[in-house]
Write a protein that holds these residues in place. Structure first.
Motif, short mmCIF file in Angstrom:
data_model
loop_
_atom_site.label_atom_id
_atom_site.label_comp_id
_atom_site.label_asym_id
_atom_site.label_seq_id
_atom_site.Cartn_x
_atom_site.Cartn_y
_atom_site.Cartn_z
N CYS A 252 0.81 -1.22 0.00
CA CYS A 252 0.00 0.00 0.00
C CYS A 252 0.84 1.27 0.00
O CYS A 252 0.33 2.35 -0.31
CB CYS A 252 -0.95 0.00 1.19
SG CYS A 252 -2.20 -1.28 1.08
N PHE B 150 0.87 3.56 -3.12
CA PHE B 150 -0.13 4.61 -3.34
C PHE B 150 0.30 5.95 -2.77
O PHE B 150 -0.09 6.99 -3.28
CB PHE B 150 -1.48 4.20 -2.74
CG PHE B 150 -2.06 2.99 -3.39
CD1 PHE B 150 -2.39 3.01 -4.74
CD2 PHE B 150 -2.29 1.84 -2.66
CE1 PHE B 150 -2.93 1.89 -5.35
CE2 PHE B 150 -2.83 0.72 -3.26
CZ PHE B 150 -3.14 0.74 -4.62
N LEU B 151 1.10 5.93 -1.70
CA LEU B 151 1.56 7.19 -1.12
C LEU B 151 2.49 7.95 -2.06
O LEU B 151 2.55 9.17 -2.03
CB LEU B 151 2.26 6.95 0.22
CG LEU B 151 1.37 6.52 1.37
CD1 LEU B 151 2.22 6.23 2.59
CD2 LEU B 151 0.33 7.56 1.67
N ASN C 260 2.27 7.92 -5.36
CA ASN C 260 1.61 8.22 -6.63
C ASN C 260 1.15 9.68 -6.62
O ASN C 260 0.15 10.03 -6.02
CB ASN C 260 0.42 7.28 -6.83
CG ASN C 260 -0.16 7.36 -8.21
OD1 ASN C 260 0.19 8.24 -8.99
ND2 ASN C 260 -1.05 6.44 -8.52
N ARG C 261 1.88 10.53 -7.32
CA ARG C 261 1.60 11.97 -7.31
C ARG C 261 0.39 12.35 -8.14
O ARG C 261 -0.10 13.47 -8.05
CB ARG C 261 2.82 12.75 -7.83
CG ARG C 261 4.07 12.51 -7.05
CD ARG C 261 4.02 13.25 -5.77
NE ARG C 261 5.27 13.06 -5.03
CZ ARG C 261 5.40 13.32 -3.78
NH1 ARG C 261 4.39 13.77 -3.09
NH2 ARG C 261 6.54 13.12 -3.15
N LEU D 81 -2.58 11.08 -7.87
CA LEU D 81 -3.77 11.02 -7.03
C LEU D 81 -3.76 12.17 -6.03
O LEU D 81 -2.70 12.58 -5.56
CB LEU D 81 -3.82 9.69 -6.27
CG LEU D 81 -3.97 8.43 -7.11
CD1 LEU D 81 -3.80 7.21 -6.23
CD2 LEU D 81 -5.30 8.40 -7.80
N ARG E 108 -6.89 10.97 -1.18
CA ARG E 108 -7.15 9.63 -1.74
C ARG E 108 -5.95 8.71 -1.54
O ARG E 108 -6.11 7.51 -1.28
CB ARG E 108 -7.50 9.76 -3.21
CG ARG E 108 -7.85 8.44 -3.81
CD ARG E 108 -8.40 8.59 -5.19
NE ARG E 108 -8.56 7.27 -5.75
CZ ARG E 108 -9.59 6.90 -6.43
NH1 ARG E 108 -10.56 7.75 -6.66
NH2 ARG E 108 -9.67 5.70 -6.92
N ARG E 109 -4.74 9.27 -1.64
CA ARG E 109 -3.54 8.46 -1.41
C ARG E 109 -3.54 7.90 0.01
O ARG E 109 -3.24 6.72 0.22
CB ARG E 109 -2.28 9.30 -1.61
CG ARG E 109 -1.93 9.50 -3.05
CD ARG E 109 -0.60 10.16 -3.15
NE ARG E 109 -0.79 11.61 -3.19
CZ ARG E 109 0.18 12.50 -3.13
NH1 ARG E 109 1.42 12.11 -2.98
NH2 ARG E 109 -0.08 13.77 -3.18
N TRP E 110 -3.86 8.74 0.99
CA TRP E 110 -3.88 8.28 2.37
C TRP E 110 -5.00 7.29 2.63
O TRP E 110 -4.84 6.36 3.43
CB TRP E 110 -3.96 9.46 3.34
CG TRP E 110 -2.62 10.08 3.55
CD1 TRP E 110 -2.15 11.23 3.00
CD2 TRP E 110 -1.56 9.55 4.33
NE1 TRP E 110 -0.87 11.45 3.40
CE2 TRP E 110 -0.47 10.44 4.23
CE3 TRP E 110 -1.41 8.42 5.12
CZ2 TRP E 110 0.74 10.23 4.88
CZ3 TRP E 110 -0.20 8.21 5.76
CH2 TRP E 110 0.85 9.11 5.64
#
Length: 106
Positions: A71, A74-75, A77-78, A80, A84-86
């Protein structure tokens, strides 16, 4: 992205096993019982022996750190939005943590 998730998940699994053993060693030293206690004291009675307890505890620790590793992609991924990333990071980690806590309580 899937390749990065798999790589971070594998790193998380290895880190989880190492972290679990370091924590067990530190608690054995701090409690000063005179021996190495690789798992929770009450766990062997619930799962049918000390070997099963160590396997359960190591596996669940590896699973939690593996989920955190997967997971964490996802943090980074710029594309998003930050919220939403958190959410994409926190919700699976919290669900995994709740399942582990429930397994320990039952």
């Amino acid at each position: 992205m899937l390749r990065k998730m798999a790589r971070r998940g594998l790193i998380g699994l290895v880190a989880g096993v190492a972290l679990e053993h370091v924590i067990a060693l530190m608690t054995s030293i701090i409690l000063n019982m005179g021996y190495y206690s690789p798992c929770l004291v009450s766990l062997p009675e619930r799962v049918g022996g000390e070997i099963n307890a160590v396997l359960w505890q190591t596996g669940l620790s590896a699973l939690l750190c593996g989920v955190i590793g997967v997971c964490s992609v996802f943090l980074g991924n710029r594309r998003l939005p930050l919220r939403r990333r958190w959410l994409l990071f926190g919700v699976p980690v919290l669900v995994c943590l709740l399942v582990i806590v429930l397994l320990y309580l039952l």
